[in-house]
Design an enzyme around this catalytic site. Sequence first.
Site, short mmCIF file in Angstrom:
data_model
loop_
_atom_site.label_atom_id
_atom_site.label_comp_id
_atom_site.label_asym_id
_atom_site.label_seq_id
_atom_site.Cartn_x
_atom_site.Cartn_y
_atom_site.Cartn_z
CB VAL A 60 -0.96 0.01 1.22
CG1 VAL A 60 -0.20 0.27 2.52
CG2 VAL A 60 -2.09 1.00 1.04
CE1 TYR A 61 3.30 1.42 4.62
CE2 TYR A 61 5.52 0.59 4.28
CZ TYR A 61 4.43 0.79 5.10
OH TYR A 61 4.48 0.36 6.41
CB SER A 62 3.96 5.59 -2.57
OG SER A 62 4.34 6.53 -1.60
CG ASP A 63 -1.37 2.98 -6.12
OD1 ASP A 63 -1.89 1.90 -5.76
OD2 ASP A 63 -1.59 3.51 -7.23
N GLY A 64 2.10 1.09 -4.20
CA GLY A 64 3.01 0.13 -4.81
C GLY A 64 4.33 0.70 -5.27
#
Length: 326
Positions: A60-64
């Site tokens: 999920v961090y920065s949308d991958g």
Amino acid sequence: MEYVKLGNTGLDVSRLCLGCMGFGVAERWVHPWVLNEENSRPIIQKALELGINFFDTANVYSDGTSEEIVGRALKDFANRDEIVLATKVYFPMHEGPNGAGLSRKAIMSEIDKSLQRLGTDYVDLYQIHRWDYNTPIEETMEALHDVVKAGKARYIGASAMYAWQFLKALHVAEKNGWTRFVSMQNHYNLIYREEEREMMPLCKAEKIGVIPYSPLASGRLTRDWSEKTHRSETDQVQKSKYDATADTDRLIVERVAEIAEKRGVPRAHIAIAWLLQKEPVTAPIIGATKISHLEDAAAALSVKLTAEEIALLEEPYIPHPVVGAL
């Protein structure tokens, strides 16, 4: 750098873990302060130079994009066989049904997507990012077991939950002969010590490696109370974790500063040294966005606090509302 075993395993991890939430494309994340790829790579390279071999990120961090940046940097700078690479699954990755959670469908889909972004055939540690109240834990644990047996993860871990939930997951795995969690990534620092009530004793008894996140309370333990940063002004998650107890936490922060001044070291040394002396902490997760953050953390390994200093730091603490596990 010191190296220790992760919990009751034979896996060697550095005494510090580099948390990679701060790397990514800011426009695709809730935190506007994250570093882009160009600015992230020197941090990752410096971590490797300091002997850090443990890297933690999440889908999920920065949308991958955190996984993508970390994967490319480690491929360029490191020997994969020496690296311990960890990622996580749970939070929404797309809108609509089955976009989040810990169902078998979600886990099987997300592990493949994470591996693709990381550019590797396997992760060393695959962690559930939160407890899924909408999926039977039996389904989750069997799916994670199958991920391990498929060679896509070497070990599994958990993060941010109540002790009764973690114990239930351990029991379900043991009862069915499935792969067991080896680590707990929990919220633990000098101004948030609620984990000492149940989770830390459980992890010690079960020989679980503890890799606490937010060891510096999003930087609050490292600066004057009145000092502001871009992150402190814009990080809403940090505000939700710490603003409600700010008045009672202030004295602890001031005592960190007092001891640091007497020793002639940065405050980060004191806060991290305190964590490193707490059992069964394996490796605090350092969310470095500057080279100096890493250097301070590494230098903290040589700081040994006295019993009197630890008592001074801990004495002002009062119970806090539980945050992080919900």
